[in-house]
Design a protein around this motif. Sequence first.
Motif, PDB file in Angstrom:
ATOM      1  N   ALA A 325       0.838  -1.259   0.110  1.00  0.00           N
ATOM      2  CA  ALA A 325       0.014  -0.002   0.025  1.00  0.00           C
ATOM      3  C   ALA A 325       0.851   1.320  -0.033  1.00  0.00           C
ATOM      4  CB  ALA A 325      -0.982   0.079   1.385  1.00  0.00           C
ATOM      5  N   ALA A 326       1.987   1.246   0.414  1.00  0.00           N
ATOM      6  CA  ALA A 326       2.804   2.338   0.565  1.00  0.00           C
ATOM      7  C   ALA A 326       3.436   2.926  -0.845  1.00  0.00           C
ATOM      8  CB  ALA A 326       4.132   2.087   1.508  1.00  0.00           C
ATOM      9  N   LEU A 328       1.335   2.921  -3.535  1.00  0.00           N
ATOM     10  CA  LEU A 328       0.361   3.202  -4.259  1.00  0.00           C
ATOM     11  C   LEU A 328      -0.085   4.803  -3.978  1.00  0.00           C
ATOM     12  CD1 LEU A 328      -2.338   0.814  -3.372  1.00  0.00           C
ATOM     13  CD2 LEU A 328      -1.039   0.992  -5.644  1.00  0.00           C
ATOM     14  N   ASP A 329       1.115   5.477  -3.469  1.00  0.00           N
ATOM     15  CA  ASP A 329       0.971   7.153  -3.254  1.00  0.00           C
ATOM     16  C   ASP A 329       2.471   7.308  -2.915  1.00  0.00           C
ATOM     17  OD1 ASP A 329       0.466   9.671  -2.350  1.00  0.00           O
ATOM     18  OD2 ASP A 329       0.256   8.907  -0.337  1.00  0.00           O
ATOM     19  N   ILE A 331       3.595  10.009  -1.608  1.00  0.00           N
ATOM     20  CA  ILE A 331       3.976  10.606  -0.387  1.00  0.00           C
ATOM     21  C   ILE A 331       4.103   9.536   0.623  1.00  0.00           C
ATOM     22  CG2 ILE A 331       3.157  12.042   1.308  1.00  0.00           C
ATOM     23  CD1 ILE A 331       2.155  13.921  -0.919  1.00  0.00           C
ATOM     24  N   ARG A 332       3.399   8.582   0.552  1.00  0.00           N
ATOM     25  CA  ARG A 332       3.410   7.357   1.546  1.00  0.00           C
ATOM     26  C   ARG A 332       4.823   6.663   1.037  1.00  0.00           C
ATOM     27  NH1 ARG A 332      -1.984   3.806   0.343  1.00  0.00           N
ATOM     28  NH2 ARG A 332      -3.514   5.235   0.661  1.00  0.00           N
ATOM     29  N   LEU A 335       7.622   9.112   2.901  1.00  0.00           N
ATOM     30  CA  LEU A 335       7.569   9.101   4.084  1.00  0.00           C
ATOM     31  C   LEU A 335       8.729   8.208   4.744  1.00  0.00           C
ATOM     32  CD1 LEU A 335       3.711   9.489   5.248  1.00  0.00           C
ATOM     33  CD2 LEU A 335       5.679  11.304   5.727  1.00  0.00           C
ATOM     34  N   ASN A 435       2.564  18.451   0.452  1.00  0.00           N
ATOM     35  CA  ASN A 435       1.366  17.637  -0.568  1.00  0.00           C
ATOM     36  C   ASN A 435       1.536  17.746  -1.954  1.00  0.00           C
ATOM     37  OD1 ASN A 435      -0.694  15.520  -0.007  1.00  0.00           O
ATOM     38  ND2 ASN A 435      -2.072  16.969  -0.567  1.00  0.00           N
ATOM     39  N   HIS A 437       2.884  16.364  -5.467  1.00  0.00           N
ATOM     40  CA  HIS A 437       3.152  15.080  -5.789  1.00  0.00           C
ATOM     41  C   HIS A 437       4.301  15.071  -6.920  1.00  0.00           C
ATOM     42  CE1 HIS A 437       0.228  12.628  -3.673  1.00  0.00           C
ATOM     43  NE2 HIS A 437      -0.738  13.748  -3.609  1.00  0.00           N
TER      44      HIS A 437
END
Lengths: 525, 525
Positions: A325-326, A328-329, A331-332, A335, A435, A437
């Motif tokens: 899941a990390a 799929l974005d 920004i995740r 981090l 935020n 991307h």
Amino acid sequence: MTVSRRTMLKGGLAAGAAMAAPAVAREGTARTERWGVHELVFDGPAQGNPFVDVELAATFESSGRSIRVPGFYDGEGVYRIRFSPPEEGRWTWRSESNAAALAGQTGAFDCTAPGPGNHGPVRVSDDGFHFVHADGTPFRQIGTTAYSWALQSDAKCAETLATLKRAPFNKMRMLVFPNVQSVATDPFARTGTGPRDWDPARFDPAYFRRFEDRIVRLGELGIEADVILFHPYDKARGYSAMARTDDERYVRYAAARWGAYRNLWWSMANEYDAVESKTVADWDHLFQVLVVADPHQRLRSIHQLHLYYDHRKPWITHASIQNGAAVLDDIRAALHRDFAQKPVIFDEVVYEGNSAARWANLSGEEMVERFWWGLVGGTYVGHSETYAADRNPDFSWLGQGGSLQGSSAPRLAFLKRIMEEGPVPGIDPIQHLWNYHLGGRDGDYYLHYFGSAAPTEWRLSLPVKKGEPLYCYRVDIIDTWNMTVTPVEGPFAMARRDDYDVHDPARPTIALPGKPWIAVRVRRA
Amino acid sequence: MTVSRRTMLKGGLAAGAAMAAPAVAREGTARTERWGVHELVFDGPAQGNPFVDVELAATFESSGRSIRVPGFYDGEGVYRIRFSPPEEGRWTWRSESNAAALAGQTGAFDCTAPGPGNHGPVRVSDDGFHFVHADGTPFRQIGTTAYSWALQSDAKCAETLATLKRAPFNKMRMLVFPNVQSVATDPFARTGTGPRDWDPARFDPAYFRRFEDRIVRLGELGIEADVILFHPYDKARGYSAMARTDDERYVRYAAARWGAYRNLWWSMANEYDAVESKTVADWDHLFQVLVVADPHQRLRSIHQLHLYYDHRKPWITHASIQNGAAVLDDIRAALHRDFAQKPVIFDEVVYEGNSAARWANLSGEEMVERFWWGLVGGTYVGHSETYAADRNPDFSWLGQGGSLQGSSAPRLAFLKRIMEEGPVPGIDPIQHLWNYHLGGRDGDYYLHYFGSAAPTEWRLSLPVKKGEPLYCYRVDIIDTWNMTVTPVEGPFAMARRDDYDVHDPARPTIALPGKPWIAVRVRRA
């Protein structure tokens, strides 16, 4: 990778621990390329249990630099010390051992310039978030996993290597201990026929020799071997539940045998937190053993199931993460750099395949998507696939290697090309705490990815601090699935939009094709 | 919070360091409630520099438990030791000091049951990710920040307290050293009129006394005082650039003065990585000083600008994070738990306000949104607002306290009610590594939030492991902005949908109002 094999001939006396006078070392040709493997071979005691009884090391010296390299027993009275010289020039060495036959020997060799394709081992880049070879060549990680590929038949291994030769992957995650049906099954000497009938104090040199042959062959293809020392899937055999002393001996043995290979990375464990017999303190301890045992200081990490290991710990060189899941974005993903303050590789992000299991049924598109989100987030991602005739992942690329049936690999080759055209040493997230991307380099290069969204336009607005110079940019629309790069006509001349962003007032938006898997690349003109 | 003031009367001799025989301690009433403050007051030496010269502590004992509590100099020859008894019963004490007047005194008191509203200090919950009071009452953090509120006029402070009395906030972040225009400006004795004319070795007791009055008043409102010891915004005065010895003395002084207040939390610094004069090693050192100096072991964290502190370090009780983007996605928020393995508070997520600055212009809706994403991710969030007549945040709630002009507070009170109706001790992310956007407790409670999206339906599908029992659920549609809870008619009877999820085949989706800021709550019937 060329391995220089340097044979120390037997002394005139029969080898044996009781032998008082050391054999005189004789050397053949004495030339090893920088970052190659200079191997010393000794004959020594074969009685007792040399794996436990005999200690051997050599100290190599050159230009005031001194490196102590442990050796290992390779069976049948043969001992080896493998050293990968980090600098060119004359190196001298002297052995030490508690076996007189192996102690006090000396020699020397010349370390020559690296041969073609030899860029040296991969290290963490100076900025702390990427990888570079020792000669400065960026290493853009596109990994894959075939856990027990190295333990299959020679024919199957050859098939795997042929697949890799045509594939974009430059790192292979591979287990030392088998997790699926394998040809090589016994890393330790058997003491009977039951699954637990093996002696943790006696390695099977043939097993390890076979394994290192696979490491070398990967190296010949320019592929890093990410060797996983422990895993939780061998409960029947119990290799993950040895006593501490046995774990230590195994880690030291692996380090002595394989640490000199410049394409070697250490992964202490797969899903370490699923190994019931070990605590975090145990893993920390084994890392400390490894740091001491591996004078070549190859890259070190550990891979988790649920409980994130603390990759800030000093013995960790990069974060190895399992988390689908990390990525799929972006920004995740980014981090994780904030957390680790080190390079991040999402080594397991769910696999491409047709399994019923949710960890093994990504489409090719979904597999590739994860690489792109990870890239924009300034991180790296790993592939594998689980296609198998009977839908049993054990017999897939993931389990045994072989050939690929999925559709992601060509797109990952395309992605690698995009990476190679990008900033050195890699892409960083740009103001992700705000935020945005965007990945790239401030002022020079910006990459934005839309994933499965299919927008028809995008507002081109870049974060640029007040007072920074304003530039013109050229824009490409990248179809990451169909592998096309379509330049947008003419430059974009930036002007301030507000206190934070710049844009081209004459053309604030870019038309997009309304298809999924699109990225936009913005490069300074 | 009731503070028991226990005065040790002066001895018959003049106080002084040279005094050989200690004064005989006399005690008045001897009763302090559990988790209250039992204060010892001594008269002692006033000459020289007592802040540096005099060491004082008392050891409190009860039922075999022994706690050594440092004291502090409060000016004009007065010394105090503050102790918050963790258990009911008889406590005896004995003082020690390098000043004879303060050494060897003894006494005793009875610790009684806590009074109404006294739930004891906040601790980390046993599961490691939430907060509870010492008596087991959950603490559902809804924080705010008013950096220099405690340093304003009494009238302004009273206005702030009146605002807080009507507001949902139960934690206040506040600086010891002023960052904006303040009435109290001098924590240290002045040595001249210039900004740097102060003596770091001489505290101004009146400044600290005033500050602790604010701590006590927050406690009376049930609000935790998150006291920030250092910050980077005082370059003119240089409080963040003292010598290490001065830093240590200051940390010890704050710990001795304030550690006994049960509503006290320690934040070592605001934006620690913007303090140019200190390294991470310096901060680590000061934490170690604080751990020793505070026998009450109040909660400890540190807040960053860009560089995430390693909250896995053992002296950290919870992660304090500045990141506005992390709480725009519950999974981003949840990842912070994976990293810290501790409770996570996003103490700064950009503020509600009308400033031109991007860090200070959230709408009320956007402020509340961040709390909801954080909640579903199993974390906690902090508020502040920057509305000011002249649009200068220095004069806003964020800077000075006062009154609130934003629209988020009532919605945060509503959120708090939802939290209080939820699982104990708090909400955990559910299978976020599998990209589920659900918070709650497996089998019992699920919360999903849509943010600014305005869907008209939602597929109710819950991850439940095979073999787990299946339940009926009741569903509420929560309008987080309009503060309504609308039950959906009838129960949802779960059946397996596939290997991973369950749903009600008769009603797989729920109709939603097509408005933003909606959440769905699913509770076992």
